[in-house]
Design an enzyme around this catalytic site. Structure first.
Site, PDB file in Angstrom:
ATOM      1  N   HIS A  19      -8.866  15.975  76.943  1.00 54.43           N
ATOM      2  CA  HIS A  19      -8.785  16.601  78.268  1.00 54.43           C
ATOM      3  C   HIS A  19      -7.342  16.705  78.762  1.00 54.43           C
ATOM      4  O   HIS A  19      -7.040  16.426  79.937  1.00 54.43           O
ATOM      5  CB  HIS A  19      -9.692  15.885  79.276  1.00 54.43           C
ATOM      6  CG  HIS A  19     -11.150  16.160  79.031  1.00 54.43           C
ATOM      7  ND1 HIS A  19     -11.843  15.574  78.009  1.00 54.43           N
ATOM      8  CD2 HIS A  19     -12.018  16.976  79.659  1.00 54.43           C
ATOM      9  CE1 HIS A  19     -13.095  16.004  78.009  1.00 54.43           C
ATOM     10  NE2 HIS A  19     -13.233  16.869  78.993  1.00 54.43           N
ATOM     11  N   CYS A  62      -4.265  34.279  71.985  1.00 51.94           N
ATOM     12  CA  CYS A  62      -3.940  32.839  71.959  1.00 51.94           C
ATOM     13  C   CYS A  62      -2.655  32.508  72.713  1.00 51.94           C
ATOM     14  O   CYS A  62      -2.281  31.335  72.823  1.00 51.94           O
ATOM     15  CB  CYS A  62      -3.869  32.346  70.527  1.00 51.94           C
ATOM     16  SG  CYS A  62      -5.444  32.554  69.688  1.00 51.94           S
ATOM     17  N   GLU A  73      -9.631  23.630  65.140  1.00 50.42           N
ATOM     18  CA  GLU A  73      -9.784  24.086  66.526  1.00 50.42           C
ATOM     19  C   GLU A  73     -11.170  24.664  66.742  1.00 50.42           C
ATOM     20  O   GLU A  73     -11.701  24.637  67.844  1.00 50.42           O
ATOM     21  CB  GLU A  73      -8.783  25.196  66.823  1.00 50.42           C
ATOM     22  CG  GLU A  73      -7.348  24.768  66.845  1.00 50.42           C
ATOM     23  CD  GLU A  73      -6.430  25.935  67.166  1.00 50.42           C
ATOM     24  OE1 GLU A  73      -6.820  27.118  66.932  1.00 50.42           O
ATOM     25  OE2 GLU A  73      -5.325  25.671  67.646  1.00 50.42           O
TER      26      GLU A  73
END
Ligand SMILES: Nc1nc2c(c(=O)[nH]1)N=C([C@H](O)[C@H](O)COP(=O)(O)OP(=O)(O)OP(=O)(O)O)CN2
Ligand SMILES: [Zn+2]
Length: 126
Positions: A70, A25, A113
């Protein structure tokens, strides 16, 4: 007591550079985020039987779309873009910007997530 909630979704990239070297990550990667805003009220329902119209969450939807969808979250938040920091940020945004009638209040915000993970923030969580 009533609780209502609404889900919002956005796609974004992030990395968590404070993680140990080699942690997956720490690399830039993306998630399809889900955000749930939970509202509570100990008052009477208003016609036709609402705590509050879900449409009152419209400004939050616009904020997420305009500033998070985005995007590279490392450039959006001042803090490292973990689920926990996002949940706390979104809770505070809702507290500061939503016009909710008394006694309706934001109980908590939940951020996921992935389908199997979440973090929640609310000042009164047990
Ligand atoms: N407490 C937290 N732990 C982790 C967070 C976080 O925000 N809060 N974030 C991450 C990473 O963003 C990672 O992308 C997601 O983690 P994880 O679900 O572990 O990743 P996978 O989808 O690869 O999980 P698998 O179960 O291995 O498929 C990490 N931790
Ligand atoms: Zn991630």
């Amino acid at each position: 007591m009533f609780r209502i909630g609404k889900q919002f979704r956005f796609e974004a990239a992030h990395s968590l550079p404070d993680l140990p070297e080699g942690h997956q990550c720490a690399r830039v990667h993306g998630h399809s985020y889900t955000v749930e805003v939970h509202l509570v009220s100990n008052g009477e329902l208003t016609r036709p039987g609402f705590v509050v119209d879900f449409a009152e969450l419209g400004p939050f939807s616009a904020h997420v779309r305009d500033h998070f969808d985005h995007r590279d979250l490392n450039t959006v938040l001042d803090a490292s873009p973990t689920s926990e920091h996002l949940a706390a940020y979104f809770y505070q945004w809702c507290r500061d910007h939503l016009r909710l009638p008394e006694p309706v209040r934001v109980e908590k915000v939940r951020v996921s997530e992935t389908a199997s993970t979440f973090a929640e923030y609310g000042p009164d969580l047990p």
